[in-house]
Scaffold this motif. Structure first.
Motif, PDB file in Angstrom:
ATOM      1  N   LYS A  56     -81.919  19.983 130.515  1.00 54.43           N
ATOM      2  CA  LYS A  56     -81.454  18.885 131.361  1.00 54.43           C
ATOM      3  C   LYS A  56     -81.846  17.565 130.706  1.00 54.43           C
ATOM      4  N   PRO A  57     -81.129  16.473 131.030  1.00 51.27           N
ATOM      5  CA  PRO A  57     -81.480  15.161 130.464  1.00 51.27           C
ATOM      6  C   PRO A  57     -82.899  14.740 130.849  1.00 51.27           C
ATOM      7  N   TYR A  58     -83.501  13.955 129.989  1.00 53.74           N
ATOM      8  CA  TYR A  58     -84.849  13.427 130.217  1.00 53.74           C
ATOM      9  C   TYR A  58     -84.764  11.909 130.174  1.00 53.74           C
ATOM     10  N   ARG A  59     -85.260  11.265 131.227  1.00 51.42           N
ATOM     11  CA  ARG A  59     -85.209   9.804 131.342  1.00 51.42           C
ATOM     12  C   ARG A  59     -86.588   9.229 131.027  1.00 51.42           C
ATOM     13  N   ARG A  66     -83.886  -1.442 131.583  1.00 49.39           N
ATOM     14  CA  ARG A  66     -83.119  -0.611 130.663  1.00 49.39           C
ATOM     15  C   ARG A  66     -84.025   0.473 130.082  1.00 49.39           C
ATOM     16  N   PHE A  67     -83.496   1.686 129.966  1.00 51.73           N
ATOM     17  CA  PHE A  67     -84.287   2.827 129.519  1.00 51.73           C
ATOM     18  C   PHE A  67     -83.451   3.740 128.628  1.00 51.73           C
ATOM     19  N   VAL A  68     -84.111   4.685 127.984  1.00 51.36           N
ATOM     20  CA  VAL A  68     -83.466   5.662 127.108  1.00 51.36           C
ATOM     21  C   VAL A  68     -83.372   6.984 127.857  1.00 51.36           C
ATOM     22  N   VAL A  69     -82.228   7.658 127.682  1.00 48.42           N
ATOM     23  CA  VAL A  69     -82.047   8.999 128.221  1.00 48.42           C
ATOM     24  C   VAL A  69     -81.773   9.930 127.041  1.00 48.42           C
TER      25      VAL A  69
END
Length: 183
Positions: A119-122, A155-158
């Motif tokens: 699953k994606p990780y935020r 703003r963040f990286v996924v």
């Protein structure tokens, strides 16, 4: 970046002005060229500035806000384009070196989380420069991809597992088709 010697001199002049006219109680050491290279490979730096002295703690207060600001002003003095801002790097008390190690650790944690869960990780919100460094650190992970999301300081990286976007798009498309069928 223009001539490296000139850029190093302009950096020196800027810091000299800060420590004389500006009243900062700091010493600085400037390294230019190959010796300035980032050992972690997260920055493409050509000039590295190490600051120390009685006011060094002020530079790293509030997550290094003043340190980053001075670095940004110097990048503007050197007329670096935004994508070239990592050509110059300031550090004090080993703050940025430690943060780089934290970013590498975060990247490893994210990679493990995505590989285990599929699953994606935020990641938490970060500055644009730290997001860029995180993208670079995550680039080595095969079968995973990154995107930035959010606005401004939030703003963040996924980190996504391979093929996630396709499934996400297919799910959205199926929901839209279902909505139109009901009409």
């Amino acid at each position: 970046m223009q001539d490296l010697k000139t850029a190093a001199q302009q950096t020196h002049d800027f810091l000299k002005m800060l420590t004389t006219t500006g009243g900062f109680k700091l010493r600085f050491r400037i390294v230019a060229g190959a010796g300035a290279a980032d050992p972690d490979g997260l920055e493409d730096r050509l000039i590295y500035v190490e600051l120390s002295g009685p006011d060094e703690q002020m530079l790293i207060h509030r997550d290094g806000e003043l340190l980053r600001s001075l670095e940004h002003v110097c990048a503007k003095i050197l007329r670096l384009e935004p994508e070239e801002h990592d050509r110059i790097s300031f550090d004090a008390c080993g703050y940025k070196a430690e943060r780089n190690r934290e970013i590498l650790d975060l990247a490893e944690e994210g990679i493990e989380a995505v590989k285990n869960s599929r699953k994606p990780y935020r990641f938490e919100p970060m500055s644009s420069r730290e997001r860029r460094m995180l993208h670079l650190a995550l680039k080595k992970a095969e079968g995973l991809r990154t995107e930035s999301s959010g606005e401004g300081p939030n703003r963040f990286v996924v980190l996504y597992p391979e093929g996630w976007q396709a499934r996400e798009r297919d799910d959205r498309a199926a929901k839209i088709r279902e909505r139109f069928r009901r009409r």
